[in-house]
Design an enzyme around this catalytic site. Structure first.
Site, PDB file in Angstrom:
ATOM      1  CB  THR A 299      -6.370  13.858  10.279  1.00 36.71           C
ATOM      2  OG1 THR A 299      -5.496  12.798   9.913  1.00 36.71           O
ATOM      3  CG2 THR A 299      -5.597  14.992  10.895  1.00 36.71           C
TER       4      THR A 299
ATOM      5  CE  LYS B  72      -8.967   9.849   4.470  1.00 39.15           C
ATOM      6  NZ  LYS B  72      -8.410   8.613   5.058  1.00 39.15           N
TER       7      LYS B  72
ATOM      8  CG  HIS C  98      -7.089  13.105   2.716  1.00 37.02           C
ATOM      9  ND1 HIS C  98      -7.821  13.800   3.647  1.00 37.02           N
ATOM     10  CD2 HIS C  98      -5.981  12.646   3.355  1.00 37.02           C
ATOM     11  CE1 HIS C  98      -7.177  13.751   4.815  1.00 37.02           C
ATOM     12  NE2 HIS C  98      -6.055  13.065   4.665  1.00 37.02           N
TER      13      HIS C  98
ATOM     14  CB  ALA D  15      -2.959   7.842  16.244  1.00 35.46           C
ATOM     15  N   GLY D  16      -5.544   8.141  14.195  1.00 34.35           N
ATOM     16  CA  GLY D  16      -5.945   8.500  12.833  1.00 34.35           C
ATOM     17  C   GLY D  16      -4.883   9.322  12.142  1.00 34.35           C
TER      18      GLY D  16
ATOM     19  CG  MET E  54       0.332   7.125  13.178  1.00 36.08           C
ATOM     20  SD  MET E  54       0.900   5.882  14.322  1.00 36.08           S
ATOM     21  CE  MET E  54      -0.580   4.954  14.637  1.00 36.08           C
TER      22      MET E  54
ATOM     23  N   GLY F  47       0.813  -1.220   0.000  1.00 29.38           N
ATOM     24  CA  GLY F  47       0.000   0.000   0.000  1.00 29.38           C
ATOM     25  C   GLY F  47       0.844   1.266   0.000  1.00 29.38           C
TER      26      GLY F  47
HETATM   27  P1  NAD Z   1      -3.727   1.556   0.342  1.00 36.31           P
HETATM   28  O1  NAD Z   1      -5.033   1.122  -0.237  1.00 36.31           O
HETATM   29  O2  NAD Z   1      -2.675   2.103  -0.572  1.00 36.31           O
HETATM   30  O3  NAD Z   1      -3.058   0.348   1.177  1.00 36.31           O
HETATM   31  C1  NAD Z   1      -3.780  -0.595   1.933  1.00 36.31           C
HETATM   32  C2  NAD Z   1      -2.991  -1.889   1.917  1.00 36.31           C
HETATM   33  O4  NAD Z   1      -3.619  -2.820   2.797  1.00 36.31           O
HETATM   34  C3  NAD Z   1      -2.914  -2.560   0.524  1.00 36.31           C
HETATM   35  O5  NAD Z   1      -1.570  -2.882   0.245  1.00 36.31           O
HETATM   36  C4  NAD Z   1      -3.742  -3.835   0.704  1.00 36.31           C
HETATM   37  O6  NAD Z   1      -3.227  -4.896  -0.098  1.00 36.31           O
HETATM   38  C5  NAD Z   1      -3.513  -4.093   2.189  1.00 36.31           C
HETATM   39  N1  NAD Z   1      -4.489  -5.029   2.777  1.00 36.31           N
HETATM   40  C6  NAD Z   1      -5.829  -5.023   2.685  1.00 36.31           C
HETATM   41  N2  NAD Z   1      -6.349  -6.081   3.354  1.00 36.31           N
HETATM   42  C7  NAD Z   1      -5.288  -6.769   3.873  1.00 36.31           C
HETATM   43  C8  NAD Z   1      -5.161  -7.957   4.640  1.00 36.31           C
HETATM   44  N3  NAD Z   1      -6.235  -8.666   5.028  1.00 36.31           N
HETATM   45  N4  NAD Z   1      -3.915  -8.365   4.999  1.00 36.31           N
HETATM   46  C9  NAD Z   1      -2.807  -7.671   4.636  1.00 36.31           C
HETATM   47  N5  NAD Z   1      -2.883  -6.544   3.883  1.00 36.31           N
HETATM   48  C10 NAD Z   1      -4.105  -6.099   3.512  1.00 36.31           C
HETATM   49  O7  NAD Z   1      -4.103   2.635   1.471  1.00 36.31           O
HETATM   50  P2  NAD Z   1      -3.156   3.703   2.180  1.00 36.31           P
HETATM   51  O8  NAD Z   1      -3.274   5.022   1.523  1.00 36.31           O
HETATM   52  O9  NAD Z   1      -1.804   3.115   2.405  1.00 36.31           O
HETATM   53  O10 NAD Z   1      -3.923   3.861   3.590  1.00 36.31           O
HETATM   54  C11 NAD Z   1      -4.141   2.745   4.437  1.00 36.31           C
HETATM   55  C12 NAD Z   1      -4.879   3.204   5.686  1.00 36.31           C
HETATM   56  O11 NAD Z   1      -4.033   4.079   6.449  1.00 36.31           O
HETATM   57  C13 NAD Z   1      -6.154   4.029   5.393  1.00 36.31           C
HETATM   58  O12 NAD Z   1      -7.131   3.687   6.366  1.00 36.31           O
HETATM   59  C14 NAD Z   1      -5.706   5.461   5.574  1.00 36.31           C
HETATM   60  O13 NAD Z   1      -6.753   6.360   5.898  1.00 36.31           O
HETATM   61  C15 NAD Z   1      -4.730   5.294   6.711  1.00 36.31           C
HETATM   62  N6  NAD Z   1      -3.719   6.357   6.903  1.00 36.31           N
HETATM   63  C16 NAD Z   1      -3.438   6.686   8.183  1.00 36.31           C
HETATM   64  C17 NAD Z   1      -2.450   7.607   8.468  1.00 36.31           C
HETATM   65  C18 NAD Z   1      -2.100   7.871   9.909  1.00 36.31           C
HETATM   66  O14 NAD Z   1      -1.154   8.665  10.187  1.00 36.31           O
HETATM   67  N7  NAD Z   1      -2.774   7.239  10.857  1.00 36.31           N
HETATM   68  C19 NAD Z   1      -1.757   8.234   7.422  1.00 36.31           C
HETATM   69  C20 NAD Z   1      -2.076   7.864   6.107  1.00 36.31           C
HETATM   70  C21 NAD Z   1      -3.055   6.912   5.849  1.00 36.31           C
END
Ligand code: NAD
Length: 276
Positions: A175, A168, A164, A131-132, A134, A19
């Site tokens: 956040t 997304k 975003h 955390a939503g 980090m 991801g």
């Molecule tokens: P993305 O779709 O690019 O990546 C998600 C990944 O999860 C993919 O590689 C997918 O193959 C994998 N996945 C799905 N189901 C799975 C499973 N059962 N086992 C293993 N892997 C699995 O999304 P992204 O942009 O990387 O965002 C991911 C999450 O992180 C979202 O919820 C986003 O809102 C969140 N996020 C949080 C922060 C933070 O600071 N907390 C920052 C950015 C994104």
């Protein structure tokens, strides 16, 4: 249960390694002192399964570490898991991480109430840091939002606007909800009682005391948030702009290191950063 001693080298597993955030988490784990990338998983059916993580994720060397869709054996020999995947996957990972008694850092957003209850149940046995957002900047700003909301009375309307990238899937962003919770806490109210989002059509006037959310989606925007306090004749706008996803990944690694000697519980980045 008492706190554990911290290991000298932290062995971390990155789940969802293909991801946008998974790739950054692998990079942050490889770059961090005292941390070893010990395993990488992806969803069942991912084209990366079976490929070496070092080669498939662009490190240019063979790590001798095939990407797998079975986290269980990896969790059994690791100290921490870094998880930015989907709500359903993170809940499943939480149950496995709790069985293995390893630290689970969750950055995934968009949990519903039932999923949050399952995470809380896992946190009775495991150290979960969730955390939503980090990043240091967002967590500092959340503390500022809480103080500003406490200082201004409810005649100041609070609106949170977030932007975003087009991929997304959840809104408002995790956040934006963190900022909403901070503003609600400053006012001494529950967010769920004053939350208002998705205005369209003849909505009538703004309810007094509402905390409003607006979401914009487009292009490759990493994440932008404005918390607006709109009063009579003046406005205060608090803004955070993220330009590089590595801020979230480095925060997640920091959380995993922080969690090593902590007992079971559900912690946030405010705990990690000493802002709680
Ligand atoms: P993305 O779709 O690019 O990546 C998600 C990944 O999860 C993919 O590689 C997918 O193959 C994998 N996945 C799905 N189901 C799975 C499973 N059962 N086992 C293993 N892997 C699995 O999304 P992204 O942009 O990387 O965002 C991911 C999450 O992180 C979202 O919820 C986003 O809102 C969140 N996020 C949080 C922060 C933070 O600071 N907390 C920052 C950015 C994104």
């Amino acid at each position: 249960m008492t706190d554990r001693p911290a290991p000298t080298t932290l062995h971390v597993v990155v789940v969802g390694c293909s991801g946008r955030m998974g790739r950054m988490l692998c990079r942050a784990a490889v770059d961090a002192d005292g941390v070893l990338l010990a395993g990488a998983t992806d969803r069942p059916g991912s084209p990366l399964l079976g490929q070496d993580a070092g080669v498939a994720l662009g490190f240019g060397i063979d790590f001798g570490m095939p990407i797998t869709d079975d986290p269980l054996p990896l969790f059994a020999s690791a100290h921490a898991v870094l998880d930015f995947t989907t709500p359903a996957a993170s809940v499943a990972h939480a149950e496995l991480a709790a069985q293995a008694r390893i630290v689970h850092v969750i950055g995934t957003t968009g949990f519903d109430d039932a999923q949050r209850a399952r995470l809380a149940a896992c946190a009775r046995h495991a150290t979960i840091i969730e955390a939503g957002n980090m990043s240091l900047g967002v967590n500092l700003l959340a503390a500022v939002v809480r103080r500003v909301a406490a200082a201004l009375d409810a005649t100041w309307d609070v609106e949170i606007v977030e932007t975003h990238h087009r991929h997304k899937v959840d809104a408002p962003s995790g956040t934006a909800l963190m900022f909403g919770e901070a503003a609600a806490a400053g006012r001494g109210v529950a967010l769920r009682e004053v939350r208002q989002s998705g205005r369209d059509g003849n909505t009538g006037p703004r309810p007094p005391g509402a905390i409003g959310f607006s979401a914009i989606r487009g292009g490759d925007v990493v994440g932008e948030h404005d918390v607006i306090f709109a009063g009579e004749g003046e406005r205060v706008v608090l803004r955070h702009v993220a330009t590089d996803r590595m801020i979230f990944a480095r925060g997640a690694v920091k959380a995993a290191l922080w969690g090593q000697d902590k007992g079971p519980g559900l912690y946030g980045m405010a705990n990690v950063l000493g802002l709680a």
